[in-house]
Design an enzyme around this catalytic site. Structure first.
Site, short mmCIF file in Angstrom:
data_model
loop_
_atom_site.label_atom_id
_atom_site.label_comp_id
_atom_site.label_asym_id
_atom_site.label_seq_id
_atom_site.Cartn_x
_atom_site.Cartn_y
_atom_site.Cartn_z
N ASP A 10 0.83 -1.20 0.00
CA ASP A 10 0.00 0.00 0.00
C ASP A 10 0.87 1.26 0.00
O ASP A 10 1.93 1.27 0.63
CB ASP A 10 -0.90 -0.01 1.24
CG ASP A 10 -2.02 1.00 1.16
OD1 ASP A 10 -2.36 1.43 0.03
OD2 ASP A 10 -2.57 1.37 2.21
N SER A 23 -10.23 -7.26 -5.59
CA SER A 23 -11.50 -7.25 -6.31
C SER A 23 -12.17 -5.88 -6.21
O SER A 23 -13.07 -5.56 -7.00
CB SER A 23 -12.43 -8.34 -5.75
OG SER A 23 -12.56 -8.23 -4.35
N ASN A 29 -10.40 -3.06 -6.53
CA ASN A 29 -9.62 -2.12 -7.34
C ASN A 29 -10.29 -1.78 -8.67
O ASN A 29 -9.88 -0.82 -9.34
CB ASN A 29 -8.21 -2.66 -7.61
CG ASN A 29 -7.30 -2.58 -6.42
OD1 ASN A 29 -6.31 -3.30 -6.33
ND2 ASN A 29 -7.61 -1.71 -5.44
N TRP A 30 -11.33 -2.53 -9.06
CA TRP A 30 -12.05 -2.19 -10.28
C TRP A 30 -12.77 -0.85 -10.16
O TRP A 30 -13.19 -0.27 -11.17
CB TRP A 30 -13.08 -3.29 -10.60
CG TRP A 30 -12.47 -4.61 -10.96
CD1 TRP A 30 -12.48 -5.74 -10.22
CD2 TRP A 30 -11.77 -4.95 -12.17
NE1 TRP A 30 -11.83 -6.77 -10.88
CE2 TRP A 30 -11.38 -6.30 -12.07
CE3 TRP A 30 -11.42 -4.22 -13.32
CZ2 TRP A 30 -10.66 -6.94 -13.08
CZ3 TRP A 30 -10.71 -4.86 -14.31
CH2 TRP A 30 -10.34 -6.20 -14.20
N ARG A 50 -11.38 1.84 -9.40
CA ARG A 50 -10.46 2.90 -9.80
C ARG A 50 -10.74 3.33 -11.24
O ARG A 50 -11.49 2.69 -11.96
CB ARG A 50 -9.02 2.43 -9.64
CG ARG A 50 -8.67 2.10 -8.20
CD ARG A 50 -7.22 1.76 -8.01
NE ARG A 50 -6.89 1.50 -6.62
CZ ARG A 50 -5.68 1.26 -6.15
NH1 ARG A 50 -4.65 1.26 -7.00
NH2 ARG A 50 -5.47 1.04 -4.88
#
Length: 230
Positions: free
Chosen positions: A10, A56, A58-59, A61
């Protein structure tokens, strides 16, 4: 020495912002950090290293950032695969990477196939991974077996559930590290982390290097693992 270390990588975006750079520059620097840490883990004798590369969630973004991440993944595989294979590293994927663009998913599959016979150590990359989805998948698989009469519902135990997880063939998780100062697991290895040691560090991921990894191992070595025994 922990057999299995996992890292929530991160801080790429904040690293780039602090330097007036686009987010993709932070991801590129993060990929370089991953290379350094993999080397440090191998030198230290860590058997398995798991990296949370794409969740899962992060879509959510931007499309441009997702495209950049896919391109970076392809670049990383193209640049590092031969070296990983030569060093006896087996690549394993957890999560559903087949939802990635076809070209990216194909490269991942080819990399996994090429290194499948390697036994020196294992690099696990979590791609389109979410621990809750993993647990749902495991529960569904067990329910289907019970409905088919293949398993007695009364016989379902922790071992049966673990056998259906993405990590079934991996050593138990010993140490989970999260960089950037955040103190949460973010839907990562929730079952596996039940008795893992947790370490949260302020260092942003692109600045996390071999020395930082060594410090994390030293912290782990100083802990007493009791597993609820006392």
């Amino acid at each position: 020495m922990p057999r299995h270390v996992a890292i929530i990588m991160d801080g790429n975006g904040r690293w780039a912002k602090a330097r007036g750079l686009p987010r993709v520059a932070g991801h590129r620097a993060g990929a370089e950090a991953a290379r350094k840490v993999l080397r440090a883990a191998g030198d230290a004798g860590v058997e398995c290293l798991t990296l949370y590369a794409f969740s899962s969630e992060n879509w959510k973004r931007s499309g441009d950032e997702i495209d950049s991440l896919m391109g970076l993944l392809r670049l990383y595989i193209g640049r590092e695969l031969n070296a990983l294979h030569a060093e006896g590293v087996r690549l394993k994927i957890i999560g559903d990477h087949r939802k990635f663009p076809a070209e990216t998913a194909k490269m991942v599959d080819q990399a996994v196939a090429k290194t499948a016979g390697n036994t020196k150590r294992t690099l696990v990359i979590a791609l389109n991974y979410g621990s809750r989805a993993e647990l749902v998948h495991a529960a569904r698989a067990i329910a289907e077996r019970a409905a088919a009469g293949e398993i007695d519902p009364g016989a379902i135990d922790e071992t049966a559930i673990e056998a259906e997880l993405d990590t079934a063939e991996l050593p138990p998780l010993d140490l989970l590290i999260r960089t950037s100062g955040e103190h949460r697991l973010s839907n990562f290895l929730l079952w596996q982390a039940a008795y893992a040691e947790l370490l949260f560090v302020d260092t942003l991921w692109p600045d996390f290097d071999g020395a930082a990894f060594a410090a994390a191992l030293a912290d782990y070595a100083g802990r007493e693992r009791r597993f609820g025994g006392r």
